[in-house]
Motif scaffolding. Structure first.
Motif, mmCIF file in Angstrom:
data_model
loop_
_atom_site.group_PDB
_atom_site.id
_atom_site.type_symbol
_atom_site.label_atom_id
_atom_site.label_comp_id
_atom_site.label_asym_id
_atom_site.label_seq_id
_atom_site.Cartn_x
_atom_site.Cartn_y
_atom_site.Cartn_z
ATOM 1 N N MET A 70 50.218 52.722 56.147
ATOM 2 C CA MET A 70 50.464 51.581 55.290
ATOM 3 C C MET A 70 49.325 50.568 55.353
ATOM 4 O O MET A 70 49.095 49.864 54.394
ATOM 5 C CB MET A 70 51.768 50.891 55.680
ATOM 6 N N ASN A 71 48.633 50.500 56.476
ATOM 7 C CA ASN A 71 47.551 49.539 56.611
ATOM 8 C C ASN A 71 46.414 49.841 55.641
ATOM 9 O O ASN A 71 45.834 48.927 55.059
ATOM 10 C CB ASN A 71 47.050 49.517 58.054
ATOM 11 N N SER A 72 46.108 51.108 55.448
ATOM 12 C CA SER A 72 45.036 51.460 54.515
ATOM 13 C C SER A 72 45.443 51.154 53.076
ATOM 14 O O SER A 72 44.608 50.757 52.264
ATOM 15 C CB SER A 72 44.653 52.929 54.673
ATOM 16 N N MET A 73 46.713 51.328 52.764
ATOM 17 C CA MET A 73 47.180 51.026 51.411
ATOM 18 C C MET A 73 47.116 49.525 51.136
ATOM 19 O O MET A 73 46.711 49.111 50.044
ATOM 20 C CB MET A 73 48.602 51.541 51.227
ATOM 21 N N SER A 74 47.474 48.705 52.101
ATOM 22 C CA SER A 74 47.390 47.256 51.897
ATOM 23 C C SER A 74 45.939 46.804 51.781
ATOM 24 O O SER A 74 45.635 45.893 51.004
ATOM 25 C CB SER A 74 48.103 46.504 53.020
ATOM 26 N N PHE A 75 45.035 47.457 52.520
ATOM 27 C CA PHE A 75 43.615 47.143 52.393
ATOM 28 C C PHE A 75 43.106 47.497 51.004
ATOM 29 O O PHE A 75 42.358 46.725 50.380
ATOM 30 C CB PHE A 75 42.804 47.893 53.455
ATOM 31 N N LEU A 76 43.512 48.643 50.490
ATOM 32 C CA LEU A 76 43.084 49.077 49.166
ATOM 33 C C LEU A 76 43.609 48.128 48.087
ATOM 34 O O LEU A 76 42.858 47.716 47.192
ATOM 35 C CB LEU A 76 43.564 50.498 48.900
ATOM 36 N N ILE A 77 44.869 47.753 48.176
ATOM 37 C CA ILE A 77 45.445 46.830 47.192
ATOM 38 C C ILE A 77 44.772 45.468 47.277
ATOM 39 O O ILE A 77 44.458 44.856 46.257
ATOM 40 C CB ILE A 77 46.969 46.729 47.387
ATOM 41 N N SER A 78 44.534 44.992 48.479
ATOM 42 C CA SER A 78 43.871 43.703 48.653
ATOM 43 C C SER A 78 42.464 43.717 48.066
ATOM 44 O O SER A 78 42.048 42.767 47.405
ATOM 45 C CB SER A 78 43.825 43.341 50.136
ATOM 46 N N THR A 79 41.739 44.797 48.276
ATOM 47 C CA THR A 79 40.378 44.901 47.759
ATOM 48 C C THR A 79 40.346 44.939 46.236
ATOM 49 O O THR A 79 39.543 44.248 45.603
ATOM 50 C CB THR A 79 39.683 46.151 48.328
ATOM 51 N N VAL A 80 41.238 45.707 45.632
ATOM 52 C CA VAL A 80 41.278 45.803 44.167
ATOM 53 C C VAL A 80 41.649 44.450 43.568
ATOM 54 O O VAL A 80 41.021 43.995 42.604
ATOM 55 C CB VAL A 80 42.264 46.911 43.732
ATOM 56 N N PHE A 81 42.660 43.798 44.126
ATOM 57 C CA PHE A 81 43.037 42.479 43.627
ATOM 58 C C PHE A 81 41.898 41.478 43.806
ATOM 59 O O PHE A 81 41.616 40.694 42.897
ATOM 60 C CB PHE A 81 44.297 41.961 44.341
ATOM 61 N N ASP A 82 41.243 41.486 44.961
ATOM 62 C CA ASP A 82 40.156 40.533 45.218
ATOM 63 C C ASP A 82 38.996 40.718 44.237
ATOM 64 O O ASP A 82 38.425 39.735 43.754
ATOM 65 C CB ASP A 82 39.651 40.649 46.650
ATOM 66 N N LEU A 83 38.644 41.956 43.951
ATOM 67 C CA LEU A 83 37.545 42.203 43.015
ATOM 68 C C LEU A 83 37.890 41.709 41.609
ATOM 69 O O LEU A 83 37.064 41.078 40.945
ATOM 70 C CB LEU A 83 37.187 43.686 42.992
ATOM 71 N N TYR A 84 39.121 41.980 41.164
ATOM 72 C CA TYR A 84 39.483 41.530 39.822
ATOM 73 C C TYR A 84 39.660 40.018 39.767
ATOM 74 O O TYR A 84 39.325 39.393 38.760
ATOM 75 C CB TYR A 84 40.744 42.247 39.331
ATOM 76 N N ILE A 85 40.134 39.421 40.845
ATOM 77 C CA ILE A 85 40.241 37.954 40.906
ATOM 78 C C ILE A 85 38.856 37.335 40.794
ATOM 79 O O ILE A 85 38.665 36.326 40.104
ATOM 80 C CB ILE A 85 40.975 37.510 42.182
ATOM 81 N N MET A 86 37.870 37.934 41.449
ATOM 82 C CA MET A 86 36.507 37.405 41.346
ATOM 83 C C MET A 86 35.957 37.536 39.930
ATOM 84 O O MET A 86 35.241 36.648 39.465
ATOM 85 C CB MET A 86 35.592 38.098 42.340
ATOM 86 N N VAL A 87 36.308 38.602 39.224
ATOM 87 C CA VAL A 87 35.871 38.747 37.834
ATOM 88 C C VAL A 87 36.507 37.662 36.972
ATOM 89 O O VAL A 87 35.840 37.059 36.117
ATOM 90 C CB VAL A 87 36.202 40.170 37.313
ATOM 91 N N VAL A 88 37.789 37.386 37.196
ATOM 92 C CA VAL A 88 38.468 36.348 36.415
ATOM 93 C C VAL A 88 37.890 34.969 36.730
ATOM 94 O O VAL A 88 37.669 34.147 35.836
ATOM 95 C CB VAL A 88 39.993 36.394 36.666
ATOM 96 N N ILE A 89 37.599 34.706 38.004
ATOM 97 C CA ILE A 89 36.991 33.424 38.375
ATOM 98 C C ILE A 89 35.592 33.304 37.777
ATOM 99 O O ILE A 89 35.185 32.218 37.352
ATOM 100 C CB ILE A 89 36.969 33.252 39.905
ATOM 101 N N LEU A 90 34.866 34.409 37.722
ATOM 102 C CA LEU A 90 33.553 34.382 37.074
ATOM 103 C C LEU A 90 33.680 34.025 35.599
ATOM 104 O O LEU A 90 32.838 33.295 35.059
ATOM 105 C CB LEU A 90 32.870 35.745 37.211
ATOM 106 N N ARG A 91 34.735 34.499 34.948
ATOM 107 C CA ARG A 91 34.938 34.134 33.541
ATOM 108 C C ARG A 91 35.178 32.633 33.408
ATOM 109 O O ARG A 91 34.629 31.982 32.516
ATOM 110 C CB ARG A 91 36.108 34.910 32.959
ATOM 111 N N ILE A 92 35.974 32.070 34.291
ATOM 112 C CA ILE A 92 36.220 30.622 34.273
ATOM 113 C C ILE A 92 34.913 29.871 34.489
ATOM 114 O O ILE A 92 34.613 28.894 33.797
ATOM 115 C CB ILE A 92 37.256 30.242 35.350
ATOM 116 N N TRP A 93 34.129 30.332 35.441
ATOM 117 C CA TRP A 93 32.865 29.679 35.787
ATOM 118 C C TRP A 93 31.862 29.802 34.641
ATOM 119 O O TRP A 93 31.127 28.855 34.341
ATOM 120 C CB TRP A 93 32.332 30.307 37.054
#
Length: 143
Positions: free
Chosen positions: A1-24
């Motif tokens: 389960m730890n690897s799955m939470s890491f994978l989900i966290s990484t995917v969300f973080d990357l897309y959050i950064m793309v959305v923040i870049l759009r705001i910026w």
């Protein structure tokens, strides 16, 4: 389960950064005909466009995109807790606060990485890269 939470966290973080870049990019009025800017817009447009019809902008602040980034941060914590607890969890008001803190942390981290990449590109690049031009437009008001 730890690897799955890491994978989900990484995917969300990357897309959050793309959305923040759009705001910026919108806040700094960067060149939207740049290939890098076009990628950012096309990656976020399917979700942001319907939200813009419902949520109006206030001046140069695009509230629909900010709300989308915030909801992504909250959903990230809900998904991580759901996976780590095996699906047995209750929604808590703390997720909303953690989402806000996560959004601030992601924005600060993005600022750090953009400044670091701009510094490295200034040593290596000849100044003709489209990504370097966008980074210059994003960071020059702060520098």
């Amino acid at each position: 389960m730890n690897s799955m939470s890491f994978l989900i966290s990484t995917v969300f973080d990357l897309y959050i950064m793309v959305v923040i870049l759009r705001i910026w990019l919108q806040a700094s009025r960067a060149d939207f005909y740049n290939p890098f800017s076009q990628f950012i817009v096309k990656a976020t447009q399917p979700v942001v466009a319907p939200l813009r019809r419902v949520i109006p902008s206030i001046g140069s602040l695009d509230l629909a995109t900010i709300l989308f980034a915030y909801l992504l941060c909250v959903l990230k914590f809900i998904a991580i807790v759901a996976i780590s607890s095996g699906g047995n969890f209750a929604f808590d008001i703390g997720f909303l606060f953690l989402g806000f803190l996560s959004l601030l942390k992601a924005a600060g981290g993005l600022l750090f990485w953009v400044l670091l990449l701009r510094a490295i590109l200034s040593w290596v690049s000849q100044g003709r890269s489209p990504i370097e031009y966008v980074f210059h437009q994003l960071t020059e008001p702060m520098l």
